[in-house]
Design an enzyme around this catalytic site. Sequence first.
Site, PDB file in Angstrom:
ATOM      1  N   SER A   1       0.862  -1.185   0.000  1.00  0.00           N
ATOM      2  CA  SER A   1       0.000   0.000   0.000  1.00  0.00           C
ATOM      3  C   SER A   1       0.892   1.226   0.000  1.00  0.00           C
ATOM      4  CB  SER A   1      -0.846  -0.002   1.277  1.00  0.00           C
ATOM      5  OG  SER A   1      -1.473   1.248   1.478  1.00  0.00           O
TER       6      SER A   1
ATOM      7  N   TYR B   1      -2.704  -0.986  10.341  1.00  0.00           N
ATOM      8  CA  TYR B   1      -2.536  -1.169   8.887  1.00  0.00           C
ATOM      9  C   TYR B   1      -1.190  -0.613   8.430  1.00  0.00           C
ATOM     10  CZ  TYR B   1      -4.001  -1.040   3.931  1.00  0.00           C
ATOM     11  OH  TYR B   1      -4.098  -1.213   2.569  1.00  0.00           O
TER      12      TYR B   1
HETATM   13  P1  NAD Z   1     -11.253  -6.485  -0.608  1.00  0.00           P
HETATM   14  O1  NAD Z   1     -11.914  -6.299   0.717  1.00  0.00           O
HETATM   15  O2  NAD Z   1     -12.012  -6.186  -1.850  1.00  0.00           O
HETATM   16  O3  NAD Z   1     -10.686  -7.951  -0.726  1.00  0.00           O
HETATM   17  C1  NAD Z   1     -10.045  -8.567   0.354  1.00  0.00           C
HETATM   18  C2  NAD Z   1      -9.926 -10.030   0.053  1.00  0.00           C
HETATM   19  O4  NAD Z   1      -9.301 -10.649   1.188  1.00  0.00           O
HETATM   20  C3  NAD Z   1     -11.259 -10.744  -0.131  1.00  0.00           C
HETATM   21  O5  NAD Z   1     -11.132 -11.799  -1.039  1.00  0.00           O
HETATM   22  C4  NAD Z   1     -11.543 -11.294   1.268  1.00  0.00           C
HETATM   23  O6  NAD Z   1     -12.432 -12.403   1.283  1.00  0.00           O
HETATM   24  C5  NAD Z   1     -10.148 -11.699   1.666  1.00  0.00           C
HETATM   25  N1  NAD Z   1      -9.996 -11.805   3.108  1.00  0.00           N
HETATM   26  C6  NAD Z   1     -10.326 -10.879   4.048  1.00  0.00           C
HETATM   27  N2  NAD Z   1     -10.060 -11.364   5.271  1.00  0.00           N
HETATM   28  C7  NAD Z   1      -9.545 -12.616   5.086  1.00  0.00           C
HETATM   29  C8  NAD Z   1      -9.082 -13.619   5.968  1.00  0.00           C
HETATM   30  N3  NAD Z   1      -9.083 -13.449   7.295  1.00  0.00           N
HETATM   31  N4  NAD Z   1      -8.652 -14.787   5.442  1.00  0.00           N
HETATM   32  C9  NAD Z   1      -8.658 -14.983   4.094  1.00  0.00           C
HETATM   33  N5  NAD Z   1      -9.069 -14.068   3.217  1.00  0.00           N
HETATM   34  C10 NAD Z   1      -9.509 -12.898   3.717  1.00  0.00           C
HETATM   35  O7  NAD Z   1      -9.927  -5.632  -0.512  1.00  0.00           O
HETATM   36  P2  NAD Z   1      -8.969  -4.961  -1.616  1.00  0.00           P
HETATM   37  O8  NAD Z   1      -9.211  -3.505  -1.572  1.00  0.00           O
HETATM   38  O9  NAD Z   1      -9.038  -5.683  -2.897  1.00  0.00           O
HETATM   39  O10 NAD Z   1      -7.572  -5.185  -0.902  1.00  0.00           O
HETATM   40  C11 NAD Z   1      -6.654  -6.163  -1.285  1.00  0.00           C
HETATM   41  C12 NAD Z   1      -5.285  -5.770  -0.760  1.00  0.00           C
HETATM   42  O11 NAD Z   1      -4.906  -4.524  -1.338  1.00  0.00           O
HETATM   43  C13 NAD Z   1      -5.208  -5.597   0.749  1.00  0.00           C
HETATM   44  O12 NAD Z   1      -4.006  -6.134   1.244  1.00  0.00           O
HETATM   45  C14 NAD Z   1      -5.220  -4.107   0.925  1.00  0.00           C
HETATM   46  O13 NAD Z   1      -4.579  -3.691   2.095  1.00  0.00           O
HETATM   47  C15 NAD Z   1      -4.462  -3.670  -0.314  1.00  0.00           C
HETATM   48  N6  NAD Z   1      -4.701  -2.280  -0.692  1.00  0.00           N
HETATM   49  C16 NAD Z   1      -5.940  -1.882  -1.035  1.00  0.00           C
HETATM   50  C17 NAD Z   1      -6.138  -0.550  -1.371  1.00  0.00           C
HETATM   51  C18 NAD Z   1      -7.489  -0.033  -1.756  1.00  0.00           C
HETATM   52  O14 NAD Z   1      -7.631   1.181  -1.861  1.00  0.00           O
HETATM   53  N7  NAD Z   1      -8.479  -0.877  -2.010  1.00  0.00           N
HETATM   54  C19 NAD Z   1      -5.082   0.342  -1.342  1.00  0.00           C
HETATM   55  C20 NAD Z   1      -3.831  -0.108  -0.988  1.00  0.00           C
HETATM   56  C21 NAD Z   1      -3.658  -1.431  -0.655  1.00  0.00           C
END
Ligand code: NAD
Length: 251
Positions: free
Chosen positions: A133, A146
């Site tokens: 991130s 986080y």
């Molecule tokens: P999302 O909530 O859409 O997806 C998260 C995924 O992780 C889902 O498939 C969910 O089922 C799974 N998950 C959650 N808890 C879990 C657990 N305990 N065990 C197994 N699976 C689990 O989130 P996203 O936005 O696609 O985020 C994905 C990654 O990208 C994360 O690591 C997040 O920190 C990172 N990220 C996201 C953003 C953003 O703006 N969306 C920005 C920077 C980084």
Amino acid sequence: MFLEGKRAVITGSTSGIGLAVARALHSKGAKVVLSGFGDAAEIAALCEELDASHVGGDLSKREGVEELMAAAGDCDIVVNNAGMQHVAPVEEFPVEKWDAIIALNLTAAFHTSRLAVPYMKKAGWGRIINVASAHSLTASPFKSAYVSAKHGLDGLTKTLALELATFNITANCISPAYVWTPLVENQIPDTMKARNMTREQVIEDVMLERQPTKKFVHPSDIGAMALFLCRDEAANITGSNITVDGGWTAQ
Ligand code: NAD
């Protein structure tokens, strides 16, 4: 189809960024293993779409990661993407949320890596891609767990890169700023509370305020970068933290 014959496990790939990465790797021939929670019928449809298998365990638990890696089999590509967020001032931050965020966003990547590396070394090729991130490089208030976990993931990635450099195995972070996914949508109510703001103010004045493009990043942008990191041309990209953040960390 340069990933034909390669097997990839993508944690947290039933939604958002992980699903976009799974789609990208599948589009170039990788056999993908999905992980994460969700509606059973929707997951079954994704498995059919991507000719994939799915393992649904809780990756904030060591046993959940071990089950995933055992079921996934020998993987050439590991994408550590599963993550969660919680927004609260440090003195009110629920201790169990701290533990869960560190476990899922950081420790799970250690477990998948330690379990995947022996096969990668044997195969003489491997890719570890950690979805970190902008918060692996900078901080924002009210996100202590986080930000700590993501900075830790950057450190883990650099360490893996050094240990694995002579084995044709690379380890990199991809660091997005705000991508419009359920993770982002779900943090709006808590941010409204923590900052005493309306939904629109959170989107415009918190999320997009620091994003110079004033636009959300697309999940498919992260998929495309992950795909590039799997190419032979990316063999010398290791230990990097690649931002896909609309200029967020340039400030
Ligand atoms: P999302 O909530 O859409 O997806 C998260 C995924 O992780 C889902 O498939 C969910 O089922 C799974 N998950 C959650 N808890 C879990 C657990 N305990 N065990 C197994 N699976 C689990 O989130 P996203 O936005 O696609 O985020 C994905 C990654 O990208 C994360 O690591 C997040 O920190 C990172 N990220 C996201 C953003 C953003 O703006 N969306 C920005 C920077 C980084």
